[in-house]
Enzyme design. Structure first.
Site, mmCIF file in Angstrom:
data_model
loop_
_atom_site.group_PDB
_atom_site.id
_atom_site.type_symbol
_atom_site.label_atom_id
_atom_site.label_comp_id
_atom_site.label_asym_id
_atom_site.label_seq_id
_atom_site.Cartn_x
_atom_site.Cartn_y
_atom_site.Cartn_z
ATOM 1 C CE LYS A 113 -4.250 -1.927 1.330
ATOM 2 N NZ LYS A 113 -5.614 -1.711 1.653
ATOM 3 C CE LYS A 193 -6.731 -11.238 -5.240
ATOM 4 N NZ LYS A 193 -6.356 -11.217 -3.833
ATOM 5 C CE LYS A 196 -13.015 0.974 -9.755
ATOM 6 N NZ LYS A 196 -12.796 2.131 -8.982
#
Ligand code: TRP
Ligand code: SF4
Length: 326
Positions: A113, A193, A196
């Protein structure tokens, strides 16, 4: 002391896609058959991405709506927004005070992140897994359905439970990850994978024409350049998706006809999109009905928050006692 069997959470960032459904939500729905389940939309976690204006509220309600449309039944399971139950952050604070910085800097999701948002590596991102541990432990949940990528966070939650039990009082059972044999759903690019953020996803509520368009873009066997080149279904993501949405006999025919080149990719995709539209139709219909009656969703969430809040308060009372806050 009260406890629930199953707790899971989902971030409201982004529309739910078929990867979420096949990988997680479908399983959430079936767990309700035999277990006492609590499901929350983790809006506090999403705050780490600094959503603008009312975007967070909107996407949280949208995610809750999708969960209900998929079959999460608010009569059976408590469905709620994480921020509607204050105990989560209280418990997270107590846990933060016992968690070494070193443990948190090892978390791979933190590293990922931070790479995604290099200009906003905030403290919330760093302590995110502690809040997640609180989400789980505040309900003394036994099982946590999660994907492979959350196993490290679950291990941390278990460590936090053990540390609390050792330091103060034995209050928390160690939660077990419940890894479904969930298929790893690849995105339209056929390599990463579905997600979004990769923009390779198929939204769960896509309309039939949107499905045709999206599936039309999917990457197929790259060696199949001309229409009469034989294809290799085993390396084609369109074929794996057939496996999830088409009847077994049709999957068989697609396999054979792809290999012999009797079936072209355009037709193969058209059939896949049709079958997807058909199997997702009940979810879309329910979502549309919920949109017509926004009160139903809000009532379900407030009822869920009440039920979750009661268990959370009970745990927090014990925690206050054990830590000497009360
Ligand atoms: N971190 C999880 C994810 O990214 C979401 C989450 C937050 C969660 N709290 C949770 C999952 C509690 C399970 C239990 O998917
Ligand atoms: Fe893939 Fe279907 Fe084309 Fe075969 S026919 S390569 S399975 S899209």
């Amino acid at each position: 002391m009260e406890k629930v069997d199953v707790l899971s959470g989902i971030q409201p960032t982004g529309l739910a896609h078929i990867g979420n459904y096949l990988g997680a939500l479908r399983n959430w729905v079936s767990l309700q058959e035999s277990k006492r389940c609590f499901y929350c939309v983790v809006d506090l976690h999403a705050l780490t991405t600094l959503p603008k204006g009312k975007e967070l509220r909107r996407s949280s309600l949208e995610m809750a709506k999708v969960l209900m449309a998929c079959g999460v039944d608010p009569e059976r399971s408590a469905l709620f927004l994480q921020s509607a139950v204050p105990g989560h952050t209280d418990l997270a604070w107590a846990f933060q005070c016992m968690t070494p910085m070193g443990d948190l800097s090892r978390m791979t999701q933190f590293k990922d992140k931070s790479a995604d948002q290099p200009k906003n590596i905030n403290a919330g991102l760093f302590t995110y897994p502690v809040l997640q541990a609180a989400d789980i432990l505040i309900y003394r949940a036994g099982e946590v359905p999660v994907g492979e990528d959350q196993v490290q966070h679950l291990e941390l939650a278990r460590e936090i439970a053990r540390r609390f039990n050792r330091t103060y009082r034995n209050l928390f059972p160690e939660p077990q990850p419940c890894l479904t044999k969930a298929p790893r759903i690849l995105g339209l690019d056929g390599t990463k994978k579905m997600s979004k953020s990769q923009n390779n996803h198929i939204p769960l509520l896509a309309t039939p024409p949107q499905l045709q368009k999206l599936v039309g873009k999917a990457v197929t066997d790259p060696q199949r350049v001309r229409r009469d080149d034989p294809g290799r279904p085993e390396i084609c993501n369109v074929f794996s998706l057939h496996g999830h949405f088409s009847r077994p006999e049709e999957v068989q025919t697609v396999e054979t006809d792809c290999r012999s080149a009797a079936l072209g990719c355009v037709d193969c995709k058209r059939r896949l999109a049709e079958n997807m539209a058909q199997s997702l139709e009940p979810i879309r219909t329910k979502a549309e009905a919920l949109e017509q009656e926004p009160e139903r969703l809000l009532d379900a969430l407030s009822d869920g928050a009440k039920r979750a809040g009661a268990v959370a308060k009970h745990t927090m009372d014990k925690v206050r006692n054990a830590t000497g806050l009360a």
